[in-house]
Design a protein around this motif. Structure first.
Motif, PDB file in Angstrom:
ATOM      1  N   LEU A  21       0.873  -1.161   0.062  1.00 33.89           N
ATOM      2  CA  LEU A  21       0.147   0.097  -0.179  1.00 33.89           C
ATOM      3  C   LEU A  21       0.803   1.224   0.006  1.00 33.89           C
ATOM      4  O   LEU A  21       0.502   2.338  -0.513  1.00 33.89           O
ATOM      5  CB  LEU A  21      -0.993  -0.111   1.308  1.00 33.89           C
ATOM      6  N   MET A  22       2.091   1.134   0.572  1.00 33.16           N
ATOM      7  CA  MET A  22       2.986   2.469   0.801  1.00 33.16           C
ATOM      8  C   MET A  22       3.844   2.444  -0.505  1.00 33.16           C
ATOM      9  O   MET A  22       4.488   3.583  -0.396  1.00 33.16           O
ATOM     10  CB  MET A  22       3.698   2.585   1.936  1.00 33.16           C
ATOM     11  N   ARG A  23       4.018   1.346  -1.237  1.00 32.36           N
ATOM     12  CA  ARG A  23       5.058   1.461  -2.401  1.00 32.36           C
ATOM     13  C   ARG A  23       5.113   2.580  -3.187  1.00 32.36           C
ATOM     14  O   ARG A  23       5.960   3.412  -3.531  1.00 32.36           O
ATOM     15  CB  ARG A  23       4.801   0.434  -3.291  1.00 32.36           C
ATOM     16  N   ARG A  24       3.742   3.144  -3.777  1.00 33.07           N
ATOM     17  CA  ARG A  24       3.735   4.224  -4.511  1.00 33.07           C
ATOM     18  C   ARG A  24       3.942   5.500  -4.054  1.00 33.07           C
ATOM     19  O   ARG A  24       4.704   6.234  -4.588  1.00 33.07           O
ATOM     20  CB  ARG A  24       2.211   4.204  -5.166  1.00 33.07           C
ATOM     21  N   SER A  25       3.604   5.772  -2.756  1.00 35.85           N
ATOM     22  CA  SER A  25       3.885   7.007  -2.144  1.00 35.85           C
ATOM     23  C   SER A  25       5.516   7.127  -1.779  1.00 35.85           C
ATOM     24  O   SER A  25       5.960   8.237  -1.942  1.00 35.85           O
ATOM     25  CB  SER A  25       3.059   7.266  -0.797  1.00 35.85           C
ATOM     26  N   VAL A  26       6.141   6.068  -1.560  1.00 33.70           N
ATOM     27  CA  VAL A  26       7.535   6.054  -1.137  1.00 33.70           C
ATOM     28  C   VAL A  26       8.349   6.416  -2.419  1.00 33.70           C
ATOM     29  O   VAL A  26       9.291   7.232  -2.495  1.00 33.70           O
ATOM     30  CB  VAL A  26       7.876   4.734  -0.369  1.00 33.70           C
ATOM     31  N   ASP A  76      -8.218   8.743  15.739  1.00 31.64           N
ATOM     32  CA  ASP A  76      -7.958   7.831  14.695  1.00 31.64           C
ATOM     33  C   ASP A  76      -7.762   8.584  13.337  1.00 31.64           C
ATOM     34  O   ASP A  76      -8.481   8.322  12.370  1.00 31.64           O
ATOM     35  CB  ASP A  76      -9.335   6.917  14.499  1.00 31.64           C
ATOM     36  N   LYS A  77      -6.930   9.714  13.462  1.00 34.02           N
ATOM     37  CA  LYS A  77      -6.587  10.453  12.289  1.00 34.02           C
ATOM     38  C   LYS A  77      -4.948  10.394  12.212  1.00 34.02           C
ATOM     39  O   LYS A  77      -4.322  10.848  13.078  1.00 34.02           O
ATOM     40  CB  LYS A  77      -6.887  11.809  12.470  1.00 34.02           C
ATOM     41  N   HIS A  78      -4.523   9.869  11.237  1.00 34.49           N
ATOM     42  CA  HIS A  78      -3.104   9.522  10.855  1.00 34.49           C
ATOM     43  C   HIS A  78      -2.533   9.989   9.742  1.00 34.49           C
ATOM     44  O   HIS A  78      -1.299   9.557   9.531  1.00 34.49           O
ATOM     45  CB  HIS A  78      -2.776   8.099  10.905  1.00 34.49           C
ATOM     46  N   ASP A  79      -3.150  11.019   8.882  1.00 34.80           N
ATOM     47  CA  ASP A  79      -2.662  11.594   7.777  1.00 34.80           C
ATOM     48  C   ASP A  79      -1.795  12.540   7.865  1.00 34.80           C
ATOM     49  O   ASP A  79      -0.959  12.902   6.894  1.00 34.80           O
ATOM     50  CB  ASP A  79      -3.682  11.776   6.964  1.00 34.80           C
ATOM     51  N   THR A  80      -1.414  13.066   9.055  1.00 38.14           N
ATOM     52  CA  THR A  80      -0.532  14.340   9.252  1.00 38.14           C
ATOM     53  C   THR A  80       0.526  14.192  10.224  1.00 38.14           C
ATOM     54  O   THR A  80       1.650  14.712  10.110  1.00 38.14           O
ATOM     55  CB  THR A  80      -1.478  15.472   9.855  1.00 38.14           C
ATOM     56  N   ILE A  81       0.596  12.898  10.826  1.00 40.51           N
ATOM     57  CA  ILE A  81       1.771  12.428  11.766  1.00 40.51           C
ATOM     58  C   ILE A  81       2.989  12.372  11.271  1.00 40.51           C
ATOM     59  O   ILE A  81       3.913  12.555  11.552  1.00 40.51           O
ATOM     60  CB  ILE A  81       1.176  11.618  12.627  1.00 40.51           C
ATOM     61  N   GLY A  82       2.768  11.971   9.877  1.00 41.53           N
ATOM     62  CA  GLY A  82       4.076  11.639   9.081  1.00 41.53           C
ATOM     63  C   GLY A  82       4.825  12.892   8.814  1.00 41.53           C
ATOM     64  O   GLY A  82       6.209  12.843   8.985  1.00 41.53           O
ATOM     65  N   GLN A  83       4.259  13.966   8.410  1.00 34.18           N
ATOM     66  CA  GLN A  83       4.834  15.232   8.349  1.00 34.18           C
ATOM     67  C   GLN A  83       5.336  15.641   9.317  1.00 34.18           C
ATOM     68  O   GLN A  83       6.471  16.424   9.436  1.00 34.18           O
ATOM     69  CB  GLN A  83       3.752  16.396   7.811  1.00 34.18           C
ATOM     70  N   ASP A  84       4.769  15.496  10.715  1.00 38.11           N
ATOM     71  CA  ASP A  84       5.508  15.904  11.973  1.00 38.11           C
ATOM     72  C   ASP A  84       6.706  15.391  12.242  1.00 38.11           C
ATOM     73  O   ASP A  84       7.732  15.951  12.672  1.00 38.11           O
ATOM     74  CB  ASP A  84       4.508  15.555  13.264  1.00 38.11           C
ATOM     75  N   LEU A  85       6.720  14.014  11.742  1.00 33.13           N
ATOM     76  CA  LEU A  85       7.974  13.126  11.884  1.00 33.13           C
ATOM     77  C   LEU A  85       9.218  13.943  11.044  1.00 33.13           C
ATOM     78  O   LEU A  85      10.348  14.024  11.495  1.00 33.13           O
ATOM     79  CB  LEU A  85       7.822  11.792  11.633  1.00 33.13           C
ATOM     80  N   VAL A  86       8.828  14.158   9.595  1.00 25.23           N
ATOM     81  CA  VAL A  86       9.711  14.749   8.945  1.00 25.23           C
ATOM     82  C   VAL A  86      10.157  16.058   9.413  1.00 25.23           C
ATOM     83  O   VAL A  86      11.567  16.479   9.213  1.00 25.23           O
ATOM     84  CB  VAL A  86       9.200  14.966   7.475  1.00 25.23           C
ATOM     85  N   ALA A 125       5.935  10.448   3.145  1.00 27.09           N
ATOM     86  CA  ALA A 125       6.648  10.651   1.878  1.00 27.09           C
ATOM     87  C   ALA A 125       6.197  11.753   1.435  1.00 27.09           C
ATOM     88  O   ALA A 125       7.105  12.551   0.607  1.00 27.09           O
ATOM     89  CB  ALA A 125       5.943   9.463   0.953  1.00 27.09           C
ATOM     90  N   ASP A 126       5.054  12.444   1.600  1.00 28.21           N
ATOM     91  CA  ASP A 126       4.604  13.650   0.970  1.00 28.21           C
ATOM     92  C   ASP A 126       5.485  14.932   1.640  1.00 28.21           C
ATOM     93  O   ASP A 126       6.171  15.717   0.897  1.00 28.21           O
ATOM     94  CB  ASP A 126       3.214  14.015   1.356  1.00 28.21           C
ATOM     95  N   ALA A 127       5.835  14.709   2.959  1.00 27.24           N
ATOM     96  CA  ALA A 127       6.699  15.627   3.543  1.00 27.24           C
ATOM     97  C   ALA A 127       8.235  15.698   3.140  1.00 27.24           C
ATOM     98  O   ALA A 127       8.587  16.528   2.920  1.00 27.24           O
ATOM     99  CB  ALA A 127       6.535  15.582   5.149  1.00 27.24           C
ATOM    100  N   CYS A 128       8.516  14.313   2.885  1.00 26.89           N
ATOM    101  CA  CYS A 128       9.825  14.163   2.221  1.00 26.89           C
ATOM    102  C   CYS A 128      10.064  14.756   0.745  1.00 26.89           C
ATOM    103  O   CYS A 128      11.067  15.356   0.628  1.00 26.89           O
ATOM    104  CB  CYS A 128      10.339  12.634   2.182  1.00 26.89           C
ATOM    105  N   ALA A 129       9.041  14.736   0.013  1.00 24.30           N
ATOM    106  CA  ALA A 129       9.032  15.449  -1.134  1.00 24.30           C
ATOM    107  C   ALA A 129       9.001  16.920  -1.032  1.00 24.30           C
ATOM    108  O   ALA A 129       9.636  17.430  -1.707  1.00 24.30           O
ATOM    109  CB  ALA A 129       7.606  14.772  -2.284  1.00 24.30           C
ATOM    110  N   ALA A 130       8.413  17.161  -0.320  1.00 22.49           N
ATOM    111  CA  ALA A 130       8.317  18.795  -0.062  1.00 22.49           C
ATOM    112  C   ALA A 130       9.610  19.296   0.486  1.00 22.49           C
ATOM    113  O   ALA A 130       9.787  20.607   0.258  1.00 22.49           O
ATOM    114  CB  ALA A 130       7.038  19.086   1.110  1.00 22.49           C
ATOM    115  N   THR A 131      10.194  18.411   1.293  1.00 22.63           N
ATOM    116  CA  THR A 131      11.568  18.947   1.625  1.00 22.63           C
ATOM    117  C   THR A 131      12.877  18.330   0.888  1.00 22.63           C
ATOM    118  O   THR A 131      13.810  18.589   1.251  1.00 22.63           O
ATOM    119  CB  THR A 131      11.769  18.391   3.031  1.00 22.63           C
ATOM    120  N   ARG A 132      12.485  17.852  -0.064  1.00 25.37           N
ATOM    121  CA  ARG A 132      13.477  17.311  -1.260  1.00 25.37           C
ATOM    122  C   ARG A 132      14.504  16.408  -0.986  1.00 25.37           C
ATOM    123  O   ARG A 132      15.699  16.283  -1.159  1.00 25.37           O
ATOM    124  CB  ARG A 132      14.300  18.532  -1.774  1.00 25.37           C
TER     125      ARG A 132
END
Length: 365
Positions: A21-26, A76-86, A125-132
């Motif tokens: 499931l995560m393959r494409r975003s990575v 049960d909302k997990h779509d922004t916590i990844g940006q926090d990590l990045v 992945a989205d946040a990684c893309a935003a930070t190059r």
């Protein structure tokens, strides 16, 4: 063997589903320098790009999100916590002047829920893309009996590179430099143990609408950490890049400590509170708990996510460039060299004996 492991509480098939499931975003974060495809034992990055450097210096950072995750789990909302990590990891790379190269992540959970894991990683992945930054690998570990089935925690590490003679830091700071404040959108990812205690002790409902926020309390508390890396890299690569001398990422320890640690000994900064107004979330929580904003200055960022020490002559241009990228930026103080008179200065943090910083005046309304 798989069935025996499943009987022990580890579902390797669920883990495989999460990976698919995560393959494409990575993959969307990876360019030609990422080698070896997806799902290998180690992430591979072609370091031949560093041959273009005269003297490359590698920078590395590792961090987690902390107890903000408890808010994400409760809602049960997990779509922004990844940006926090990045934000917590990669923005520690750019403060030394380095451009991030790649990142890896680690998610530990009580039970692999493929959709939830994929949502978290998509945010990373989205946040990684935003930070190059290339996301070149990671690990999802299932820990039955050690963690509750819906518990999870995440951490990450990143590597960047910078020319040795372009390293930012206290050694470049000069008398008369301007201190620029870059706004945070709110709490970012620090001080949530205090936030959660306030919420718990006051019996606040995360799904309750708060007029000052124009959304629920929980939605406000999950406002993702701002990403500063992209706009700052653009400044560093531009005509005023050499005018940036030092930067401090305002995370644990608050405003004064994270500036003091990137200033040289003998330097003094008075940060003027009247140059900004902390967002409603800080005032709301402090009011409920019954303390003043000044008491939270060592815990919350109070509206400043990054501080940049720059040449006075270039300060207005740099502030305008960062603001044009969507990050409100303003002058908050000036560096001087001399005695720090008074006992209310912070003189360092994290083992660094740096400059002397204090906040003065009153916050703007």
């Amino acid at each position: 063997m798989t069935d025996l492991y499943a009987a022990a509480g580890v579902d390797t098939r669920a883990g495989d589903t999460a990976v698919e499931l995560m393959r494409r975003s990575v993959a969307a974060t990876q360019g030609a320098q990422v080698l070896g495809g997806f799902g290998g034992f180690a992430g591979l990055w072609d370091a031949s790009a560093l041959t273009a450097f005269r003297r490359p210096v590698l920078a590395t950072s590792t961090d987690g999100v902390g107890t903000k995750i408890a808010i994400a789990r409760a809602l049960d909302k997990h779509d922004t916590i990844g940006q926090d990590l990045v934000g917590m990891v990669v923005d520690d790379i750019v403060v030394v002047g380095a451009a991030p190269l790649f990142m890896t992540d680690y998610i530990a959970c009580g039970r692999v829920a493929p959709g939830r894991i994929a949502t978290i990683v998509a945010g990373i992945a989205d946040a990684c893309a935003a930070t190059r930054t290339a996301l070149i690998g990671g690990e999802t570990a299932e820990h039955p009996d050690l963690m509750a089935s819906d518990d999870y925690d995440l951490a990450g590490a990143a590597v960047g590179a910078v020319e040795a003679d372009r390293l930012l830091g206290a050694q470049r700071v000069q008398d008369g430099d301007a201190v620029l404040a870059l706004a945070s959108p709110g709490l970012n990812s620090n001080g949530y143990s205090l936030v959660r205690r306030i919420v718990r002790d006051a019996g606040l409902a995360l799904d309750a609408e708060v007029p000052e926020f124009r959304r629920t309390l929980g939605e406000e508390l999950l406002e993702p950490t701002r990403l500063y890396t992209g706009p700052l890299l653009d400044v560093l690569a531009g005509a005023d890049g050499d005018a940036v001398h030092s930067m401090g990422h305002v995370t644990g320890g608050g405003i004064a400590a994270n500036l003091a640690r990137v200033l040289p000994r003998g330097s003094v900064v008075d940060l003027d509170r009247s140059t900004w107004s902390p967002q409603p979330v800080f005032r709301h929580l402090a009011g409920i708990a019954g303390f003043g904003l000044e008491e939270a200055e060592g815990t919350w960022n109070l509206g400043i996510g990054m501080l940049a020490v720059v040449e006075e002559a270039a300060a207005d241009r740099i502030a305008a460039a960062v603001a044009a990228a969507g990050i409100p930026t303003w002058r908050a103080g000036t560096v001087r060299f001399g005695p720090a008179e008074g006992d209310d200065f912070t003189t360092g943090a994290k083992g660094v004996d740096g400059g002397a910083v204090r906040l003065v005046g009153s916050y703007a309304d």
